[in-house]
Structures are given as structure tokens and as C-alpha cells.
Design an enzyme around this catalytic site. Structure first.
Site, short mmCIF file in Angstrom:
data_model
loop_
_atom_site.label_atom_id
_atom_site.label_comp_id
_atom_site.label_asym_id
_atom_site.label_seq_id
_atom_site.Cartn_x
_atom_site.Cartn_y
_atom_site.Cartn_z
CD GLU A 37 -3.14 0.50 2.21
OE1 GLU A 37 -4.04 -0.32 1.94
OE2 GLU A 37 -3.03 1.05 3.32
CD GLU A 60 -2.73 0.99 -4.47
OE1 GLU A 60 -2.71 0.18 -3.53
OE2 GLU A 60 -3.75 1.28 -5.12
CB CYS A 82 -7.12 -3.09 6.07
SG CYS A 82 -6.04 -1.73 5.88
CB SER A 123 -5.29 0.86 -1.34
OG SER A 123 -4.43 -0.23 -1.50
CE LYS A 183 -10.81 -8.13 8.21
NZ LYS A 183 -9.93 -7.76 7.08
CD GLU A 195 -11.49 -8.79 3.73
OE1 GLU A 195 -11.32 -9.12 4.91
OE2 GLU A 195 -10.84 -7.91 3.17
CD GLU A 206 -14.64 -9.64 -5.53
OE1 GLU A 206 -15.62 -9.07 -5.99
OE2 GLU A 206 -14.61 -10.02 -4.34
CB CYS A 264 -9.72 -4.22 14.53
SG CYS A 264 -9.56 -3.84 12.80
#
Ligand code: SF4
Ligand code: SF4
Ligand code: SF4
Ligand code: SF4
Lengths: 209, 500
Positions: free
Chosen positions: B184, B187, B204, B224, B263, B266, B271, B408
Site C-alpha cells: 500500500e 501504491e 483493510c 487502494s 471478515k 470478505e 474475488e 478493530c
């Protein structure tokens, strides 16, 4: 104060808040019924502070016993209202108790769980339905009553006892847990000595018999 | 290690149908309609009249689990039925929630579907190489499930417990966080030097990503392209890790322990796979790991401290602070500063990103560049900022967004507290515990982690290189027409202040 009817040997150390140590006629938690949203945060808080002998910490994950609070949120039509012991001056529950397990200390009506024989006389006597008889847990385990056995299973039956609001006498100061926990400020501790209104209304609503 | 600037990957947007298996639920037979959950929901996903059972609008819900954290309506064990009836009702509810049958804790109206039964079944399947990773925020909270004070730090006991539960390798999402910083950070440098799109947002937090996909689909190329640390580590486990251990990726069963209810969503995203294998097979929350440890009779607090496995379990302090709001920013600056200027960062502790406000902004001098950064915690604070990005009025370079109020450490899968007054106390203790952990580690910058250096030397090549691009980067999906779909447009509060 003349409320103590029997000479129990337990110390008075259970009294908590400073404002409750001076002799007052009575104090109890009152609710503003119209504003209760029914979230039961008061029930959970009450259970949490009264269950420390069962190893219950701050997180729900530490709870291993049934949640038995001493305040109940009751629904009537569209309205929720938390109901708990009013700490009656001439407590009918205490009159009904055959073993004098209920006594009044500085205006707080208390049930001594050790003395209670679970006869449920107090449950019937209480005009508010504020008493519940439930299984006693210690260290997260069911307490048993050695005299009472299930013969077929060869095991002692659980010990039960009456429980009700004790104004969080064990929390050593501060507000009762339910009052602190309510997100809507529905609950408050009314102290009759500094709250003269109920005294006068008493003459109106409860004339001497 | 060199930083190259070729091959910028932009994120194509595609329209898909939404997920069909909701994770967040409200039990209509229990909910009293107090709507405290609606008060904490950042996206108005909770619908219903006061006093009536509420429902979760799954198209709008970002699965942050904050509603699950606040709900205080529990199932009474004796409400109007016999003990036998109450017990069987309880078993029914445990089944509905995918929770193990022998859990003692009370059940609340708002809940999330669990995965522990699935995981324990899979653990008994022969011929599998079982791998687990743990998020940074678990080691400062799990001990609370065993009655310890808020924020008690237990990375060693956690590793020991996971080994005793049967995992062959105990890895650490913190390592994935270190990789994330490499990718990141690179990037960001590329976007700044090659012209955008800026601001660049972190990617994230899956609740934040889902939020952007639902509410601001036109801004997705500002995110990102990095996968989250969990997914990055997941894909490294089945490639680099598989090579090191000489196991077939097909035989690897990969579990992640997360503080987050989103999560699982996710890890199920289509993907999130590399070469036909899911990056992560299953996610458990902090609470579910605690159920498992208790159920297995492991005496957590008396476990010895054990190490995480090498190399995918060795992390820097930068990786460990991902668990708090501002942590990704701080970790990125520690590395970005040094890579860009070739100088040592004068002060490692970056206090200006460590606050508690919903939005914090700052300017950091990085060589020639005046880097403008912002940190957002709690999605309700994101609206105002994103509106400014949409209007082209936001000149920040880098923005960290975390869905939960304190990052978190306050996630939906973290230990649920019984008293509201403990919440702030718990968040502060978990946070200072994370920072204490970072301060106590020898290596505190991702690019100085020797295992990260080795990973790039031996396997990845360079950040944003071909292998990285294939394994560690992803795309996002447009999930709706955007913000105009909101029923009530509450203005977002901005509480931050400029530091310089
Ligand atoms: S339990 Fe009932 S009867 Fe006894 S003091 Fe309380 S309200 Fe009065
Ligand atoms: S905490 Fe307050 S609002 Fe909630 S149920 Fe109890 S009395 Fe009602
Ligand atoms: S889900 Fe829980 S917090 Fe939300 S309205 Fe129902 S009872 Fe209240
Ligand atoms: S999980 Fe988060 S977004 Fe979904 S309903 Fe609950 S609070 Fe709202």
C-alpha cells in the site's frame, strides 16, 4: 429505627451508599414508565453486579449461569416499565416470612438467602410481584440442598432461594447498577427522607386501617 | 529492496447481485424494539417501529456488528414456560446462530451467524494441513473472555491455545499487515508521483469497503487495490507457505481469527482466491475462539507463552498497531517516510494519528512532499469526507477508514460487554495494550522485518510487482446506485482538527 425485627448475627456492612447509611425511612428505585424503551440494560446490569461470586467479569463470555436479575422489565400494552422491590416501610413480605429471613436495615428490605427456605410466602405477599424464587449458584455451579434428594437419580436437588432488589447494597457506594445502566435516564433512586412527597400522600392513599 | 513504479493497477467496477446469506440478524421473537441498535448503526440499516421487532436491511448493512455489541435484550430462561421448554428453545436458538450446543452465556436478540461448528468438523478431517492466523486486535481482548482485566495482552497464550486446538501452523495476520504496508505504501508513492487518483483510501476494513461499494460506488478507484492483511496472508499461506512446508495448496485448510463480523463476508467474496483456491477458508471471531477454548477444556490463563510459527508469523510493531484506529496510517508513514526520503524517521511514535475523534487530519513533511492525511473511525463520519471527495474539494493524499468506533479493538466480534459504562474503558485499555506491544518489539517498521525482506527476496520480487499483483491485490464491486438510496440523510459530523 425500629425496622429490625429479629436479632440476626450478620453485620450491617452490606450497606453501601453513604446517603443510605444514615437512618432513612425508605429508599427505592423509581421508574419513569413512559420513557422506558424496553432494552433490559437494567436487568443485565443488575445481574452483572450481583453475580460476582460466580466468577462473572465484564464480558458476556464469562457468564456461565442463567441470567436472573432483581429488576424485571414488564410490558403493558405499548408501555414498558421496570418493576422492582419498593422497600415497603411495613414490608408485607417480611410479615409473611415464617423464618424471619427478611429484615429491614436502614430502610432497605433485605432477604437473607442463607436463611430462606423457599416457601414462597413472600412472593405471594408482595403486592408488586418483586420477588422471584430461583436456583442458587456459587462459583458457577448449582448449590444443592442435601436434605432433598431425587431418589431415582441419587442426587441432591438444587437449593433455591428468594431474591429481590437490595439496592445494590454490595456495590459499596454509588448509584444502584440499574440506575447507572439505563441509557434513557428512566430510573432514579428516591430517598424518602429527602423526598417528602410520598410521606404526605401516604396519608391520602393509605389511611390507617 | 527497490521500489518500482510500473504497472499501476486500477480497480474495475462491475455490477453484481448482493450477498444472499446475511450474517447479521435480529431474532424477532426476542427483540423488544428498543432501537438501541439503530442508534449505533452507521448506515441506517435497522428498520422497524419502536416497540416492535426490528429487521436488518441486508442490502444496506455493512456487517460491522455494532448492533450485536450494543443489544442488551437477552433471552430469559424462565419467561413464561417450563424449564424443559426454555432449554429446548435455547438449543433451537443456538442452532439458528451456528453456536455450539454447550455454551453457557446468555443469548441476545441481535446476533451474527457463527462458523465454529463448521470449523471443528473440518478439523477432524484427515489429510489436511491446518493453518490459522490471528488478527492484531485479538491478543489484547481474548483474555477478557476468561475474566481478566480489559486489554490484558496474551499473544503467547493465544498461540499456545491454537496449537492445542490442533493447528499445524500458527501464523499471524500482523505479518500480513506488514506486507500490506509494503504494497500500500508503494501504491501511495506511485499515485502521488504519477498523479492519482487521490486521495487514496485504505482497503483493510471490509465494512468500509462494502460501505464504499454501496454508498459511493463512483469513488471505488480511490480505494487502494490492496487486499486486506487477512486475505494477503491467506494467499501467501497457500503459495509461499505451501512451498516452504512442501504441502499441496489443495490440502491446506486456512482459518482466520478476527475481531470482526464482516471478515466472513470478505473471505467469501468471489474475488478472494488465488489459482482456484480460497485465500481464507473460514473466519472465527474472538468470541468464537473463546467458546472453542472453553469447550476444549483448555485452561487459557495458565498456558505457557509460545511463539508464532516462522516466517508467516513474525511481525513488526507496525503490523501490530493495525488493530487500532490510526494504526495503518502510522505504520504506513513509518515505512513510506523512509522509503521516500532514504532517511530515518525522527520519531517513531506518531501522536497526531492516535486520537479518539471520528476524524483526525494532519500534514506530514516527507522529504519535499507535504503529505496530507486523514484518519476516520466509524463510518458515520465518512459521509462528509466522501462528499468532499466527490465534489473534488478534498486535497488529502491518504485516508485511513475503519468501520468501528475505535478500530478493530472495538469490532463486532470482540468480547461483548454487559455494562455500557465499561465500553470506553475497555477500548482505551485494549488500545494502550496494542501500543505497549508495539513499543516492546525490537523491529517496529514493516520494511525492517527480516522475514518481510526475505519474502520479497525469495518470492514476491518487489512490491506491486507481477506476483504481488496477482496474489495481493483485488478489485471492488459496485453494489448499488450510491448515496441517494439512503432514506434519511443525516449530516455527518466532523470532529477532527488540523495538527499543523
Ligand atoms: S418485596 Fe414486595 S413486599 Fe417486600 S418490600 Fe419489596 S415491594 Fe414490599
Ligand atoms: S435500562 Fe432503562 S430504558 Fe432500558 S429497560 Fe431498563 S429502565 Fe427501560
Ligand atoms: S435488536 Fe436488540 S437493541 Fe435492537 S431493538 Fe431489538 S432488542 Fe433493541
Ligand atoms: S451490522 Fe452494522 S451496519 Fe449492519 S445493521 Fe448492525 S450496526 Fe448496522
Amino acid at each position: 429505627m425500629s425496622g429490625t425485627r429479629n436479632a440476626l448475627s450478620r453485620p450491617m456492612s452490606r450497606m453501601g451508599a453513604a446517603d443510605r447509611t444514615s437512618a432513612v425511612a425508605s429508599s427505592f428505585v423509581v421508574a419513569d414508565a413512559g420513557h422506558c424503551i424496553g432494552c433490559k440494560a437494567c436487568e443485565l446490569a443488575c445481574f452483572a453486579v450481583h453475580s460476582q461470586t460466580n466468577g462473572i467479569g465484564a464480558s458476556v463470555g464469562t457468564v456461565s449461569v442463567p441470567v436472573v436479575p432483581k429488576v424485571y422489565v414488564v410490558r403493558a400494552g405499548d408501555t414498558y416499565v421496570p418493576v422492582q422491590c419498593r422497600h415497603c416501610e411495613n414490608a408485607p413480605c417480611a410479615h409473611a416470612c415464617p423464618v424471619q429471613a427478611i429484615r429491614q436495615e436502614n430502610g432497605v428490605v433485605m432477604i437473607d438467602e442463607e436463611l430462606c427456605i423457599s416457601c414462597t410466602s413472600c412472593v405471594l405477599a408482595c403486592p408488586f410481584g418483586a420477588i422471584e424464587v430461583s436456583t442458587v449458584y456459587r462459583e458457577g455451579r448449582v448449590m444443592t440442598q442435601p436434605g432433598l434428594t431425587d431418589r431415582a437419580a441419587h442426587k441432591a436437588l438444587p437449593r433455591t432461594a428468594a431474591g429481590k432488589c437490595d439496592l445494590c447494597a454490595d456495590t459499596n457506594g454509588g448509584q444502584p447498577a440499574c440506575v447507572e445502566a439505563c441509557p434513557n435516564d428512566v430510573l432514579r433512586l428516591a430517598i424518602v427522607e429527602s423526598d417528602p412527597l410520598p410521606e404526605r400522600r401516604r396519608e391520602v392513599f393509605f389511611p390507617r386501617l | 529492496m527497490s521500489i518500482t513504479t510500473n504497472n499501476a493497477s486500477s480497480a474495475p467496477c462491475m455490477e453484481t447481485t448482493d450477498y444472499t446469506n446475511p450474517i447479521i440478524h435480529i431474532d424477532p421473537s426476542m427483540c423488544t424494539g428498543c432501537r438501541r441498535c439503530a442508534g449505533v448503526c452507521p448506515v441506517d440499516a435497522i428498520e422497524g417501529q419502536p416497540g416492535e421487532p426490528q429487521t436488518v436491511n441486508a442490502d444496506r448493512c455493512v456487517i460491522c456488528g455494532q448492533c450485536v455489541q450494543i443489544c442488551s435484550v437477552y433471552a430469559s430462561d424462565w419467561a413464561g414456560s417450563s424449564p424443559q421448554e426454555a432449554a429446548s428453545r435455547r438449543q433451537e436458538r443456538l442452532r439458528e446462530r451456528d453456536m455450539p450446543a454447550d455454551i453457557g452465556e446468555p443469548l441476545f436478540a441481535a446476533y451474527y451467524s457463527g462458523s465454529l461448528n463448521k470449523v471443528t468438523d473440518m478439523m477432524t478431517k484427515p489429510g489436511q494441513f491446518r493453518i490459522v492466523q490471528c488478527a492484531p486486535a485479538i491478543r489484547v481482548s481474548i483474555a477478557e473472555e476468561f475474566g481478566m482485566p480489559f486489554g490484558t495482552l496474551t499473544p503467547g497464550k493465544m498461540a499456545a491455545a491454537l496449537r492445542r486446538l490442533g493447528f499445524d501452523r500458527v501464523y499471524d495476520t500482523n505479518f500480513g499487515a506488514d506486507v500490506t504496508i509494503m504494497e500500500e505504501g508503494t501504491e501511495l508513492i506511485r499515485r502521488v508521483t504519477e498523479g492519482g487518483p487521490l486521495p487514496m483510501f485504505t482497503s483493510c476494513c471490509p465494512a468500509w469497503v462494502r460501505f464504499a461499494e454501496i454508498e459511493y460506488p463512483d469513488l471505488l478507484d480511490h480505494l487502494s487495490s490492496c487486499k486486506s492483511p487477512m486475505q494477503m496472508l491467506g494467499s501467501l499461506v497457500k503459495t509461499y507457505g505451501a512451498q516452504l512446508d512442501e504441502v499441496e495448496p489443495a490440502n491446506i485448510y486456512s482459518v482466520a481469527i478476527m475481531p470482526c463480523t464482516c471478515k466472513q463476508f470478505e473471505c467469501d467474496r468471489p474475488e478472494m482466491e488465488s489459482d482456484g483456491y480460497r485465500d481464507v477458508d473460514e473466519v472465527l471471531t474472538t468470541r468464537e475462539l473463546a467458546y472453542w477454548i472453553k469447550k476444549s477444556g483448555i485452561d487459557f490463563m495458565n498456558l505457557p507463552d509460545e511463539e508464532f510459527d516462522s516466517p508467516l508469523g513474525r511481525y513488526s510493531g507496525a503490523g501490530s498497531i493495525f488493530g487500532v484506529t490510526g494504526g495503518v496510517m502510522e505504520a504506513a508513514i513509518r515505512t513510506g517516510y523512509e522509503l521516500l526520503t532514504n532517511e530515518k524517521l525522527p520519531k517513531l511514535q506518531l501522536d497526531f494519528v492516535r486520537g479518539e475523534e471520528g476524524i483526525r487530519v494532519a500534514e506530514v513533511q516527507v522529504g519535499e512532499l507535504e503529505l496530507k492525511v486523514a484518519v476516520v473511525a466509524g463510518l458515520q463520519h465518512a459521509y462528509g469526507l466522501l462528499d468532499r471527495v466527490q465534489a473534488g474539494e478534498c486535497d488529502y493524499h491518504f485516508i485511513e477508514v475503519m468501520g468501528c468506533p475505535a478500530g478493530c479493538i472495538s469490532g463486532g466480534g470482540q468480547p461483548k460487554l454487559m455494562l455500557e459504562k465499561h465500553r470506553i474503558e475497555a477500548y482505551r485499555a485494549r488500545k494502550s495494550s496494542i501500543y505497549g506491544h508495539d513499543a516492546g518489539l525490537q523491529v517496529r517498521k514493516s520494511h525492517e522485518n527480516p522475514h518481510i525482506i526475505k519474502l520479497y527476496d525469495e518470492f514476491l520480487g518487489e512490491p506491486l510487482g507481477h506476483v504481488s499483483h496477482h496474489l495481493l491485490h483485488t478489485t471492488f464491486q459496485k453494489r448499488g446506485p450510491g448515496k441517494q438510496s439512503r432514506s434519511c440523510d443525516a449530516p455527518a459530523k466532523e470532529t477532527g482538527s488540523s495538527i499543523h
